[in-house]
Design an enzyme around this catalytic site. Structure first.
Site, PDB file in Angstrom:
ATOM      1  N   THR A  12       0.854  -1.309  -0.002  1.00 59.66           N
ATOM      2  CA  THR A  12      -0.080   0.030  -0.169  1.00 59.66           C
ATOM      3  C   THR A  12       1.011   1.249  -0.133  1.00 59.66           C
ATOM      4  O   THR A  12       1.807   1.337   0.533  1.00 59.66           O
ATOM      5  CB  THR A  12      -0.977  -0.094   1.277  1.00 59.66           C
ATOM      6  OG1 THR A  12      -0.180   0.242   2.405  1.00 59.66           O
ATOM      7  CG2 THR A  12      -1.963  -1.349   1.072  1.00 59.66           C
ATOM      8  N   GLY A  14       2.453   2.528  -2.765  1.00 55.95           N
ATOM      9  CA  GLY A  14       3.711   2.344  -3.310  1.00 55.95           C
ATOM     10  C   GLY A  14       4.126   3.129  -4.404  1.00 55.95           C
ATOM     11  O   GLY A  14       4.985   2.878  -5.532  1.00 55.95           O
ATOM     12  N   GLY A  19       7.679   3.050  -0.479  1.00 56.95           N
ATOM     13  CA  GLY A  19       6.905   2.112  -1.129  1.00 56.95           C
ATOM     14  C   GLY A  19       7.204   1.814  -2.258  1.00 56.95           C
ATOM     15  O   GLY A  19       7.360   0.636  -2.987  1.00 56.95           O
ATOM     16  N   TYR A 150       0.349  12.254  14.619  1.00 53.54           N
ATOM     17  CA  TYR A 150       1.295  11.299  13.557  1.00 53.54           C
ATOM     18  C   TYR A 150       1.766  10.262  14.506  1.00 53.54           C
ATOM     19  O   TYR A 150       1.643   8.893  14.130  1.00 53.54           O
ATOM     20  CB  TYR A 150       2.286  12.112  12.934  1.00 53.54           C
ATOM     21  CG  TYR A 150       3.155  11.294  12.058  1.00 53.54           C
ATOM     22  CD1 TYR A 150       2.927  10.598  10.899  1.00 53.54           C
ATOM     23  CD2 TYR A 150       4.295  11.098  12.334  1.00 53.54           C
ATOM     24  CE1 TYR A 150       3.509   9.833  10.090  1.00 53.54           C
ATOM     25  CE2 TYR A 150       5.196  10.363  11.596  1.00 53.54           C
ATOM     26  CZ  TYR A 150       4.849   9.690  10.747  1.00 53.54           C
ATOM     27  OH  TYR A 150       5.647   8.716   9.747  1.00 53.54           O
TER      28      TYR A 150
HETATM   29  N1  LIG Z   1      10.038   9.523   5.147  1.00 47.58           N
HETATM   30  C1  LIG Z   1      10.146   9.364   6.639  1.00 47.58           C
HETATM   31  O1  LIG Z   1      11.225   9.984   7.176  1.00 47.58           O
HETATM   32  C2  LIG Z   1       9.342   8.339   7.245  1.00 47.58           C
HETATM   33  C3  LIG Z   1       9.811   8.027   8.618  1.00 47.58           C
HETATM   34  C4  LIG Z   1       9.185   6.971   9.221  1.00 47.58           C
HETATM   35  C5  LIG Z   1       8.072   6.577   8.748  1.00 47.58           C
HETATM   36  N2  LIG Z   1       7.831   6.673   7.680  1.00 47.58           N
HETATM   37  C6  LIG Z   1       6.545   6.265   6.819  1.00 47.58           C
HETATM   38  O2  LIG Z   1       6.857   5.646   5.782  1.00 47.58           O
HETATM   39  C7  LIG Z   1       5.665   5.333   4.893  1.00 47.58           C
HETATM   40  C8  LIG Z   1       5.782   5.798   3.353  1.00 47.58           C
HETATM   41  O3  LIG Z   1       6.174   7.264   3.489  1.00 47.58           O
HETATM   42  P1  LIG Z   1       7.161   8.004   2.666  1.00 47.58           P
HETATM   43  O4  LIG Z   1       8.069   8.630   3.608  1.00 47.58           O
HETATM   44  O5  LIG Z   1       7.650   6.994   1.567  1.00 47.58           O
HETATM   45  O6  LIG Z   1       6.248   9.056   2.058  1.00 47.58           O
HETATM   46  P2  LIG Z   1       5.654   9.186   0.757  1.00 47.58           P
HETATM   47  O7  LIG Z   1       6.884   9.418  -0.447  1.00 47.58           O
HETATM   48  O8  LIG Z   1       4.884  10.687   0.770  1.00 47.58           O
HETATM   49  O9  LIG Z   1       4.708   8.142   0.469  1.00 47.58           O
HETATM   50  C9  LIG Z   1       3.366   8.050   0.896  1.00 47.58           C
HETATM   51  C10 LIG Z   1       2.781   6.739   0.097  1.00 47.58           C
HETATM   52  O10 LIG Z   1       1.825   6.788   0.519  1.00 47.58           O
HETATM   53  C11 LIG Z   1       0.360   6.756  -0.369  1.00 47.58           C
HETATM   54  N3  LIG Z   1      -0.846   7.251   0.339  1.00 47.58           N
HETATM   55  C12 LIG Z   1      -1.075   8.358   0.845  1.00 47.58           C
HETATM   56  N4  LIG Z   1      -2.104   8.040   1.365  1.00 47.58           N
HETATM   57  C13 LIG Z   1      -2.648   7.156   0.948  1.00 47.58           C
HETATM   58  C14 LIG Z   1      -3.976   6.769   1.055  1.00 47.58           C
HETATM   59  N5  LIG Z   1      -5.157   7.384   1.758  1.00 47.58           N
HETATM   60  N6  LIG Z   1      -4.013   5.490   0.293  1.00 47.58           N
HETATM   61  C15 LIG Z   1      -3.290   4.742  -0.273  1.00 47.58           C
HETATM   62  N7  LIG Z   1      -1.866   5.202  -0.336  1.00 47.58           N
HETATM   63  C16 LIG Z   1      -1.582   6.468   0.014  1.00 47.58           C
HETATM   64  C17 LIG Z   1       1.225   7.612  -1.425  1.00 47.58           C
HETATM   65  O11 LIG Z   1       0.463   7.802  -2.698  1.00 47.58           O
HETATM   66  P3  LIG Z   1      -0.469   8.760  -3.262  1.00 47.58           P
HETATM   67  O12 LIG Z   1       0.287  10.051  -3.094  1.00 47.58           O
HETATM   68  O13 LIG Z   1      -0.542   8.336  -4.740  1.00 47.58           O
HETATM   69  O14 LIG Z   1      -1.741   8.761  -2.521  1.00 47.58           O
HETATM   70  C18 LIG Z   1       2.470   7.334  -1.525  1.00 47.58           C
HETATM   71  O15 LIG Z   1       2.763   6.411  -2.408  1.00 47.58           O
HETATM   72  C19 LIG Z   1       4.498   6.285   5.629  1.00 47.58           C
HETATM   73  O16 LIG Z   1       3.801   5.316   6.317  1.00 47.58           O
HETATM   74  C20 LIG Z   1       5.373   7.088   6.784  1.00 47.58           C
HETATM   75  O17 LIG Z   1       4.813   7.547   7.765  1.00 47.58           O
HETATM   76  C21 LIG Z   1       8.311   7.626   6.797  1.00 47.58           C
END
Ligand SMILES: NC(=O)c1ccc[n+]([C@@H]2O[C@H](COP(=O)([O-])OP(=O)(O)OC[C@H]3O[C@@H](n4cnc5c(N)ncnc54)[C@H](OP(=O)(O)O)[C@@H]3O)[C@@H](O)[C@H]2O)c1
Length: 249
Positions: A12, A14, A19, A150
């Site tokens: 999910t 991705g 992702g 968050y």
């Molecule tokens: N980057 C960090 O520092 C960090 C640290 C700890 C944890 N995380 C976690 O890692 C995960 C991925 O984040 P990321 O950093 O890779 O950020 P990102 O690039 O913003 O990726 C988020 C992904 O989630 C999708 N998404 C958002 N809302 C959605 C929904 N309602 N249904 C389905 N898909 C949805 C987005 O796709 P669309 O835009 O197409 O909707 C995107 O593919 C998140 O759970 C985040 O909390 C990130």
């Protein structure tokens, strides 16, 4: 031997960031990958980038109807599922005293209810030996200013990892959590804070990370691969901090 040869993997969220990197790595390791996302522009970019690598599906992680439909479609195409990487998430930061109540609801809907719904609807499809990997965050165990809602969603995800691991153990399915520290992804452009505030936040976080840098999406993808594959066959209900030491040191 590839680590996910012929395994069916659903990721999910991705379309970008962690992702997307994980989709590429899982596919390179032999998996048949489906990724989800919601925004037309990111879906389009991901479709181009993942052509011949993964199916890209519009599906809202926080919608029961969408997740039920996704599970039905995956069953029709693949018969079952081996790996779920429940990664979709959103992050909005700001001081607790002025934070918008609607954002609290939306973050819980996507970040917590999303993985809960996915486990609910995909559990019947998960094959023995299957693996569920939840993406939480190191903030699930820290009091970092600005992250009140968050961080709470991620603490809930970490808790879900324990309960789901207990409930799915009998079926031979493992459930584990990867908790990243700061990772360079598009998420920082969506925090709802002015650019200068995001830069100040990034600088402050980097100074707190013992390895003194942000991680890369690929570094988290490799942890997700470890948890998804039989390399981690005796881990369930566990959490791996992939955070440059931020949480433990
Ligand atoms: N980057 C960090 O520092 C960090 C640290 C700890 C944890 N995380 C976690 O890692 C995960 C991925 O984040 P990321 O950093 O890779 O950020 P990102 O690039 O913003 O990726 C988020 C992904 O989630 C999708 N998404 C958002 N809302 C959605 C929904 N309602 N249904 C389905 N898909 C949805 C987005 O796709 P669309 O835009 O197409 O909707 C995107 O593919 C998140 O759970 C985040 O909390 C990130």
């Amino acid at each position: 031997m590839k680590k996910l040869e012929n395994k069916v993997a659903i990721i999910t969220g991705g379309t970008t960031g962690i992702g997307l990197a994980t989709a590429k790595l899982f596919a390179a390791e032999g998996a048949k990958v489906t990724v989800t996302g919601t925004r037309p522009e990111t879906l389009e970019i991901a479709r181009n980038e993942l052509r011949g690598v993964a199916d890209v599906v519009a599906s809202d992680a926080g919608s029961g109807g969408d997740i039920e439909r996704l599970a039905r479609d995956v069953k029709a195409k693949h018969g079952g599922v081996d790996v779920l990487f429940l990664n979709a998430g959103i992050a909005k930061f700001g001081p607790l005293t002025s934070f918008d109540e609607a954002l609290v609801d939306e973050m819980f809907r996507v970040n917590f209810k999303g993985p809960w719904l996915a486990i609910k609807h995909f559990a019947p499809l998960l094959r023995r030996g299957g693996s569920v990997v939840l993406n939480a965050s190191v903030v699930d165990q820290k009091g970092m200013p600005g992250t009140s809602a968050y961080a709470a969603t991620k603490a809930a995800v970490r808790s879900l990892g324990r309960t789901a691991a207990a409930e799915l153990a009998e079926a031979g399915v493992r459930v584990n959590v990867v908790s990243p520290g700061p990772i360079e992804t598009p998420i920082y452009g969506k925090l709802g804070m002015p650019t200068e505030a995001v830069e100040a936040f990034a600088k402050s976080v980097t100074s707190q990370v013992p390895l003194r840098r942000f991680g890369t999406p690929d570094e988290i993808a490799r942890v997700a691969l470890f948890l998804a594959s039989s390399d981690s066959s005796f881990l369930t209900g566990a959490e791996i901090l992939a955070d440059g030491g931020l949480g433990n040191l």
